[in-house]
Scaffold this motif. Structure first.
Motif, PDB file in Angstrom:
ATOM      1  N   ALA A  56       0.856  -1.183   0.000  1.00 27.87           N
ATOM      2  CA  ALA A  56       0.000   0.000   0.000  1.00 27.87           C
ATOM      3  C   ALA A  56       0.893   1.234   0.000  1.00 27.87           C
ATOM      4  O   ALA A  56       2.043   1.175   0.447  1.00 27.87           O
ATOM      5  CB  ALA A  56      -0.908  -0.002   1.231  1.00 27.87           C
ATOM      6  N   SER A  57       0.349   2.326  -0.473  1.00 24.12           N
ATOM      7  CA  SER A  57       1.135   3.559  -0.547  1.00 24.12           C
ATOM      8  C   SER A  57       1.458   4.113   0.834  1.00 24.12           C
ATOM      9  O   SER A  57       2.398   4.867   0.994  1.00 24.12           O
ATOM     10  CB  SER A  57       0.390   4.605  -1.372  1.00 24.12           C
ATOM     11  N   GLY A  58       0.681   3.741   1.819  1.00 20.66           N
ATOM     12  CA  GLY A  58       0.904   4.202   3.185  1.00 20.66           C
ATOM     13  C   GLY A  58      -0.124   3.604   4.124  1.00 20.66           C
ATOM     14  O   GLY A  58      -0.978   2.803   3.716  1.00 20.66           O
ATOM     15  N   GLU A  59      -0.050   4.002   5.387  1.00 22.84           N
ATOM     16  CA  GLU A  59      -0.935   3.443   6.404  1.00 22.84           C
ATOM     17  C   GLU A  59      -2.411   3.692   6.096  1.00 22.84           C
ATOM     18  O   GLU A  59      -3.245   2.809   6.322  1.00 22.84           O
ATOM     19  CB  GLU A  59      -0.577   4.014   7.773  1.00 22.84           C
ATOM     20  N   ASP A  60      -2.742   4.877   5.592  1.00 24.17           N
ATOM     21  CA  ASP A  60      -4.150   5.177   5.299  1.00 24.17           C
ATOM     22  C   ASP A  60      -4.725   4.184   4.292  1.00 24.17           C
ATOM     23  O   ASP A  60      -5.846   3.687   4.469  1.00 24.17           O
ATOM     24  CB  ASP A  60      -4.319   6.603   4.770  1.00 24.17           C
ATOM     25  N   GLU A  61      -3.975   3.890   3.235  1.00 23.27           N
ATOM     26  CA  GLU A  61      -4.454   2.928   2.244  1.00 23.27           C
ATOM     27  C   GLU A  61      -4.540   1.530   2.848  1.00 23.27           C
ATOM     28  O   GLU A  61      -5.493   0.792   2.581  1.00 23.27           O
ATOM     29  CB  GLU A  61      -3.549   2.917   1.012  1.00 23.27           C
ATOM     30  N   ALA A  62      -3.568   1.160   3.677  1.00 21.51           N
ATOM     31  CA  ALA A  62      -3.605  -0.155   4.331  1.00 21.51           C
ATOM     32  C   ALA A  62      -4.833  -0.279   5.223  1.00 21.51           C
ATOM     33  O   ALA A  62      -5.487  -1.324   5.249  1.00 21.51           O
ATOM     34  CB  ALA A  62      -2.325  -0.385   5.138  1.00 21.51           C
ATOM     35  N   VAL A  63      -5.174   0.789   5.928  1.00 17.21           N
ATOM     36  CA  VAL A  63      -6.368   0.781   6.780  1.00 17.21           C
ATOM     37  C   VAL A  63      -7.634   0.660   5.932  1.00 17.21           C
ATOM     38  O   VAL A  63      -8.588  -0.033   6.311  1.00 17.21           O
ATOM     39  CB  VAL A  63      -6.395   2.028   7.694  1.00 17.21           C
ATOM     40  N   GLU A  64      -7.644   1.306   4.765  1.00 19.57           N
ATOM     41  CA  GLU A  64      -8.804   1.170   3.862  1.00 19.57           C
ATOM     42  C   GLU A  64      -8.967  -0.287   3.427  1.00 19.57           C
ATOM     43  O   GLU A  64     -10.088  -0.812   3.401  1.00 19.57           O
ATOM     44  CB  GLU A  64      -8.635   2.073   2.645  1.00 19.57           C
ATOM     45  N   TRP A  65      -7.851  -0.952   3.081  1.00 15.73           N
ATOM     46  CA  TRP A  65      -7.926  -2.366   2.710  1.00 15.73           C
ATOM     47  C   TRP A  65      -8.400  -3.198   3.901  1.00 15.73           C
ATOM     48  O   TRP A  65      -9.205  -4.123   3.746  1.00 15.73           O
ATOM     49  CB  TRP A  65      -6.579  -2.872   2.202  1.00 15.73           C
ATOM     50  N   ALA A  66      -7.914  -2.876   5.088  1.00 16.54           N
ATOM     51  CA  ALA A  66      -8.326  -3.616   6.286  1.00 16.54           C
ATOM     52  C   ALA A  66      -9.820  -3.460   6.546  1.00 16.54           C
ATOM     53  O   ALA A  66     -10.495  -4.415   6.953  1.00 16.54           O
ATOM     54  CB  ALA A  66      -7.525  -3.158   7.502  1.00 16.54           C
ATOM     55  N   ALA A  67     -10.347  -2.274   6.296  1.00 18.54           N
ATOM     56  CA  ALA A  67     -11.788  -2.050   6.469  1.00 18.54           C
ATOM     57  C   ALA A  67     -12.581  -2.939   5.514  1.00 18.54           C
ATOM     58  O   ALA A  67     -13.609  -3.516   5.890  1.00 18.54           O
ATOM     59  CB  ALA A  67     -12.136  -0.575   6.262  1.00 18.54           C
ATOM     60  N   ARG A  68     -12.082  -3.075   4.287  1.00 16.17           N
ATOM     61  CA  ARG A  68     -12.760  -3.943   3.317  1.00 16.17           C
ATOM     62  C   ARG A  68     -12.660  -5.411   3.741  1.00 16.17           C
ATOM     63  O   ARG A  68     -13.621  -6.179   3.600  1.00 16.17           O
ATOM     64  CB  ARG A  68     -12.181  -3.728   1.929  1.00 16.17           C
ATOM     65  N   ALA A  69     -11.504  -5.807   4.268  1.00 15.04           N
ATOM     66  CA  ALA A  69     -11.336  -7.188   4.757  1.00 15.04           C
ATOM     67  C   ALA A  69     -12.260  -7.443   5.941  1.00 15.04           C
ATOM     68  O   ALA A  69     -12.884  -8.497   6.038  1.00 15.04           O
ATOM     69  CB  ALA A  69      -9.881  -7.438   5.153  1.00 15.04           C
ATOM     70  N   SER A  70     -12.363  -6.471   6.833  1.00 23.45           N
ATOM     71  CA  SER A  70     -13.234  -6.593   8.000  1.00 23.45           C
ATOM     72  C   SER A  70     -14.691  -6.764   7.578  1.00 23.45           C
ATOM     73  O   SER A  70     -15.419  -7.593   8.138  1.00 23.45           O
ATOM     74  CB  SER A  70     -13.080  -5.361   8.893  1.00 23.45           C
ATOM     75  N   ALA A  71     -15.110  -5.995   6.586  1.00 22.68           N
ATOM     76  CA  ALA A  71     -16.487  -6.121   6.095  1.00 22.68           C
ATOM     77  C   ALA A  71     -16.712  -7.495   5.471  1.00 22.68           C
ATOM     78  O   ALA A  71     -17.768  -8.110   5.674  1.00 22.68           O
ATOM     79  CB  ALA A  71     -16.788  -5.013   5.084  1.00 22.68           C
ATOM     80  N   ALA A  72     -15.716  -7.991   4.738  1.00 22.51           N
ATOM     81  CA  ALA A  72     -15.863  -9.309   4.095  1.00 22.51           C
ATOM     82  C   ALA A  72     -15.954 -10.421   5.136  1.00 22.51           C
ATOM     83  O   ALA A  72     -16.781 -11.322   5.014  1.00 22.51           O
ATOM     84  CB  ALA A  72     -14.684  -9.563   3.158  1.00 22.51           C
ATOM     85  N   LEU A  73     -15.125 -10.359   6.158  1.00 26.14           N
ATOM     86  CA  LEU A  73     -15.082 -11.416   7.170  1.00 26.14           C
ATOM     87  C   LEU A  73     -16.054 -11.200   8.316  1.00 26.14           C
ATOM     88  O   LEU A  73     -16.255 -12.084   9.132  1.00 26.14           O
ATOM     89  CB  LEU A  73     -13.667 -11.531   7.749  1.00 26.14           C
ATOM     90  N   GLN A  74     -16.603  -9.991   8.390  1.00 21.60           N
ATOM     91  CA  GLN A  74     -17.489  -9.634   9.499  1.00 21.60           C
ATOM     92  C   GLN A  74     -16.766  -9.779  10.839  1.00 21.60           C
ATOM     93  O   GLN A  74     -17.285 -10.357  11.795  1.00 21.60           O
ATOM     94  CB  GLN A  74     -18.774 -10.479   9.480  1.00 21.60           C
ATOM     95  N   GLY A  75     -15.540  -9.261  10.885  1.00 23.19           N
ATOM     96  CA  GLY A  75     -14.752  -9.328  12.112  1.00 23.19           C
ATOM     97  C   GLY A  75     -13.616  -8.317  12.090  1.00 23.19           C
ATOM     98  O   GLY A  75     -13.461  -7.551  11.137  1.00 23.19           O
ATOM     99  N   ARG A  76     -12.838  -8.344  13.147  1.00 26.17           N
ATOM    100  CA  ARG A  76     -11.732  -7.402  13.297  1.00 26.17           C
ATOM    101  C   ARG A  76     -10.550  -7.773  12.410  1.00 26.17           C
ATOM    102  O   ARG A  76     -10.323  -8.946  12.131  1.00 26.17           O
ATOM    103  CB  ARG A  76     -11.226  -7.399  14.745  1.00 26.17           C
TER     104      ARG A  76
END
Length: 126
Positions: free
Chosen positions: A93-113
């Motif tokens: 990822a270009s930086g932490e903000d983009e990594a957090v955006e990807w993590a938010a998408r992963a969290s939504a997919a898995l329905q978890g943290r």
């Protein structure tokens, strides 16, 4: 580009596995699998996917210590904790903000943290 470690925490009391997760409602399980597949595809399409994997629970772990010269193998995890890493992605990822955006998408997919941590970069060569 910096790399980030996105981890999927699980409750140690449950120790879910792919086999036990299939005991859930089949429609719910299939929806999660489809959402994770779509997330992985989006990561790959964006050029951010490095690799991913699921881990067996801590009860299957071995801890190896050869610091005294003679390797010792223990049938236990390195540390006991209320939660453990059950799966992960390594992404670019270009930086932490983009990594957090990807993590938010992963969290939504898995329905978890999802936990986000940057991988340390190699020190500059002298």
């Amino acid at each position: 580009m910096p790399q980030y470690f996105l981890t999927v925490p699980h409750d140690s009391a449950d120790e879910p596995t792919m086999a036990s997760m299939q005991e859930a409602d089949p429609a719910d399980f299939e929806a999660v699998i489809a959402a994770v597949d779509a997330f992985n595809t989006a990561l790959k399409d964006a050029g951010s996917f490095v690799f991913a994997g699921g881990l067996y629970p801590p009860s299957t772990a071995k801890t190896v210590d050869a610091s005294s010269g003679e390797p010792k193998v223990l049938d236990e995890p390195f540390v006991e904790a209320p939660s453990y890493v059950g799966g992960f992605w390594v992404i670019e990822a270009s930086g932490e903000d983009e990594a957090v955006e990807w993590a938010a998408r992963a969290s939504a997919a898995l329905q978890g943290r999802i936990e986000v941590r940057a991988l340390q970069e190699a020190p500059p060569e002298a």
